[in-house]
Design a protein around this motif. Sequence first.
Motif, PDB file in Angstrom:
ATOM      1  N   UNK A   1     -18.388   3.216   8.939  1.00 16.33           N
ATOM      2  CA  UNK A   1     -17.494   3.357   7.793  1.00 16.33           C
ATOM      3  C   UNK A   1     -16.109   2.829   8.130  1.00 16.33           C
ATOM      4  N   UNK A   2     -15.433   2.270   7.143  1.00 15.76           N
ATOM      5  CA  UNK A   2     -14.061   1.809   7.302  1.00 15.76           C
ATOM      6  C   UNK A   2     -13.122   2.969   6.999  1.00 15.76           C
ATOM      7  N   UNK A   3     -12.271   3.295   7.960  1.00 17.77           N
ATOM      8  CA  UNK A   3     -11.268   4.335   7.753  1.00 17.77           C
ATOM      9  C   UNK A   3      -9.965   3.666   7.318  1.00 17.77           C
ATOM     10  N   UNK A   4      -9.554   3.908   6.084  1.00 16.52           N
ATOM     11  CA  UNK A   4      -8.344   3.306   5.533  1.00 16.52           C
ATOM     12  C   UNK A   4      -7.180   4.296   5.635  1.00 16.52           C
ATOM     13  N   UNK A   5      -6.045   3.815   6.134  1.00 18.88           N
ATOM     14  CA  UNK A   5      -4.830   4.621   6.159  1.00 18.88           C
ATOM     15  C   UNK A   5      -3.776   3.968   5.269  1.00 18.88           C
ATOM     16  N   UNK A   6      -2.909   4.802   4.697  1.00 16.30           N
ATOM     17  CA  UNK A   6      -1.836   4.304   3.840  1.00 16.30           C
ATOM     18  C   UNK A   6      -0.580   5.136   4.053  1.00 16.30           C
ATOM     19  N   UNK A   7       0.550   4.639   3.555  1.00 16.90           N
ATOM     20  CA  UNK A   7       1.812   5.360   3.642  1.00 16.90           C
ATOM     21  C   UNK A   7       1.795   6.531   2.659  1.00 16.90           C
ATOM     22  N   UNK A   8       1.997   7.739   3.156  1.00 14.89           N
ATOM     23  CA  UNK A   8       1.998   8.920   2.297  1.00 14.89           C
ATOM     24  C   UNK A   8       3.344   9.137   1.619  1.00 14.89           C
ATOM     25  N   UNK A   9       4.417   8.595   2.208  1.00 15.72           N
ATOM     26  CA  UNK A   9       5.737   8.713   1.593  1.00 15.72           C
ATOM     27  C   UNK A   9       5.953   7.572   0.601  1.00 15.72           C
ATOM     28  N   UNK A  10       6.920   7.739  -0.301  1.00 12.48           N
ATOM     29  CA  UNK A  10       7.266   6.650  -1.202  1.00 12.48           C
ATOM     30  C   UNK A  10       7.853   5.520  -0.373  1.00 12.48           C
ATOM     31  N   UNK A  11       7.266   4.351  -0.521  1.00  9.70           N
ATOM     32  CA  UNK A  11       7.557   3.284   0.428  1.00  9.70           C
ATOM     33  C   UNK A  11       7.706   1.939  -0.260  1.00  9.70           C
ATOM     34  N   UNK A  12       8.760   1.207   0.105  1.00  8.43           N
ATOM     35  CA  UNK A  12       8.907  -0.157  -0.367  1.00  8.43           C
ATOM     36  C   UNK A  12       7.834  -1.061   0.212  1.00  8.43           C
ATOM     37  N   UNK A  13       7.342  -0.726   1.398  1.00  4.85           N
ATOM     38  CA  UNK A  13       6.249  -1.495   1.982  1.00  4.85           C
ATOM     39  C   UNK A  13       4.998  -1.376   1.116  1.00  4.85           C
ATOM     40  N   UNK A  14       4.701  -0.154   0.681  1.00  2.00           N
ATOM     41  CA  UNK A  14       3.571   0.052  -0.231  1.00  2.00           C
ATOM     42  C   UNK A  14       3.795  -0.699  -1.536  1.00  2.00           C
ATOM     43  N   UNK A  15       5.016  -0.655  -2.055  1.00  2.00           N
ATOM     44  CA  UNK A  15       5.339  -1.339  -3.303  1.00  2.00           C
ATOM     45  C   UNK A  15       5.068  -2.834  -3.178  1.00  2.00           C
ATOM     46  N   UNK A  16       5.519  -3.437  -2.086  1.00  4.40           N
ATOM     47  CA  UNK A  16       5.325  -4.870  -1.884  1.00  4.40           C
ATOM     48  C   UNK A  16       3.870  -5.217  -1.612  1.00  4.40           C
ATOM     49  N   UNK A  17       3.190  -4.392  -0.814  1.00  5.98           N
ATOM     50  CA  UNK A  17       1.796  -4.673  -0.494  1.00  5.98           C
ATOM     51  C   UNK A  17       0.920  -4.571  -1.739  1.00  5.98           C
ATOM     52  N   UNK A  18       1.142  -3.547  -2.565  1.00  2.00           N
ATOM     53  CA  UNK A  18       0.340  -3.410  -3.788  1.00  2.00           C
ATOM     54  C   UNK A  18       0.729  -4.465  -4.829  1.00  2.00           C
ATOM     55  N   UNK A  19       1.977  -4.919  -4.791  1.00  3.40           N
ATOM     56  CA  UNK A  19       2.374  -6.021  -5.668  1.00  3.40           C
ATOM     57  C   UNK A  19       1.617  -7.290  -5.295  1.00  3.40           C
ATOM     58  N   UNK A  20       1.503  -7.525  -3.999  1.00  2.00           N
ATOM     59  CA  UNK A  20       0.719  -8.669  -3.520  1.00  2.00           C
ATOM     60  C   UNK A  20      -0.742  -8.562  -3.944  1.00  2.00           C
ATOM     61  N   UNK A  21      -1.353  -7.388  -3.747  1.00  2.00           N
ATOM     62  CA  UNK A  21      -2.759  -7.218  -4.114  1.00  2.00           C
ATOM     63  C   UNK A  21      -2.966  -7.376  -5.617  1.00  2.00           C
ATOM     64  N   UNK A  22      -2.073  -6.791  -6.406  1.00  3.82           N
ATOM     65  CA  UNK A  22      -2.215  -6.853  -7.860  1.00  3.82           C
ATOM     66  C   UNK A  22      -1.965  -8.265  -8.390  1.00  3.82           C
TER      67      UNK A  22
ATOM     68  N   UNK B   1       2.575   9.375   7.631  1.00  2.00           N
ATOM     69  CA  UNK B   1       3.994   9.335   7.312  1.00  2.00           C
ATOM     70  C   UNK B   1       4.703   8.130   7.907  1.00  2.00           C
ATOM     71  N   UNK B   2       5.306   7.347   7.050  1.00  2.00           N
ATOM     72  CA  UNK B   2       6.165   6.225   7.419  1.00  2.00           C
ATOM     73  C   UNK B   2       5.414   5.163   8.244  1.00  2.00           C
ATOM     74  N   UNK B   3       6.136   4.118   8.589  1.00  2.00           N
ATOM     75  CA  UNK B   3       5.535   2.996   9.311  1.00  2.00           C
ATOM     76  C   UNK B   3       4.974   3.419  10.661  1.00  2.00           C
ATOM     77  N   UNK B   4       5.730   4.268  11.357  1.00  2.00           N
ATOM     78  CA  UNK B   4       5.275   4.726  12.669  1.00  2.00           C
ATOM     79  C   UNK B   4       3.987   5.522  12.544  1.00  2.00           C
TER      80      UNK B   4
END
Length: 385
Positions: free
Chosen positions: A200-221, A244-247
């Motif tokens: 199985x593929x284990x997917x991780x994502x940023x749990x906090x509100x993140x500009x990185x998430x905003x940009x990455x999902x903008x790219x995907x969309x 939590x966060x990039x780290x």
Amino acid sequence: MIATMALLGSVSLAACGSNSSSSSSSPSATETSSAASSQAGTDSSSTAAAPVGNTKYTPTCPGGAINGAGSSAQANAITQVINDYKTACKGKGQVNYSITGSGAGVSAFTGKQIDWAGSDSALSADKGEVAKAKERCSANDAWHLPMVAGPIAVVYNVDGVSDLTLSTQTMAKIFAGDITKWDDEAIKKENPGAKLPSTNISVFYRSDESGTTDNFTNYLNTAAGDIWSEPHSKQWKGTGKGADKSAGVSQAVKSTKDSISYAEWSYATKNSLSMAKIDNGAGPVELTGESAGKAVSAAKAAGNGNDLRLEMQYKDTPQGVYPAVLVTYQIVCSKGLDPQKTALLKDFMSFYASSTEQAAIQKAGYAPLPAEVSGKVLASVAAIS
């Protein structure tokens, strides 16, 4: 209190006298500085591949103190610049930056808790952020200064797989939860020579509100809207488990077999994570300083005058252009800040945009701003009053 929170985990120019407190959710000044120092010493030919324009600046070192907060994507970069500024000014002046995430940084800025915000996405008029920022700036406009180009690496941890290519469509299916096994036919087709496990593929994502998430999902969309139909957002809308966060996401991938996530290049290199090549329709592209820098050069101006918002081109990118790149803005008041703070802010931001510092942060895993962009940033900073 928010005012106290804004200084947690700050990076400070002063050797002593900082008002920051320790926090379990934000790195301390020492921890952040160590991370930047480690990254700055990384010997990577791909990181140093992009040319840097000649936009030199000699700081005037006016003294005083300013506080900023926000984007964790620029943490290693701004730590480098703060340390270099301290050296250049012989300790005169104090610059603090708290690693709180873009969303929290913007909120602290509009709430007058800090003097500027670091954000990986522009202020949203729909969410009222533009109006709040103008109110915070004493009825003057807030400007976006693109300062750091941070490629978003697609990081993974799969035993025996050191060379992985993912098309944007396949990647969108993984992060949407439509592809759940590493040996899925779509992944196998794009990686015919790889020994992909049937796990199985284990997917991780940023749990906090993140500009990185905003940009990455903008790219995907933008590039795979038929698969990733959710509009871009600072809050993750796909599958997976939050960290939590990039780290946090970087450590989660490093410690979890058969995992995948998205993280800024500097965190990927710092944690020695494998990074996928992305095929956005013109062939696989490895993440390098050169391929990411080309993405910034291709960006379109989205702001007016000295407001330097950029619109990244996420769809149909040319051959050799890495498509998943974010720009971290320093969001500042065009007018309305205390005169002493304004003097230090302008000096520090000009120093940050200079070719010397852009070359320095490139060694820490960032793509330098093209000369035409950094030149515009310097002109905008000079116009702050």
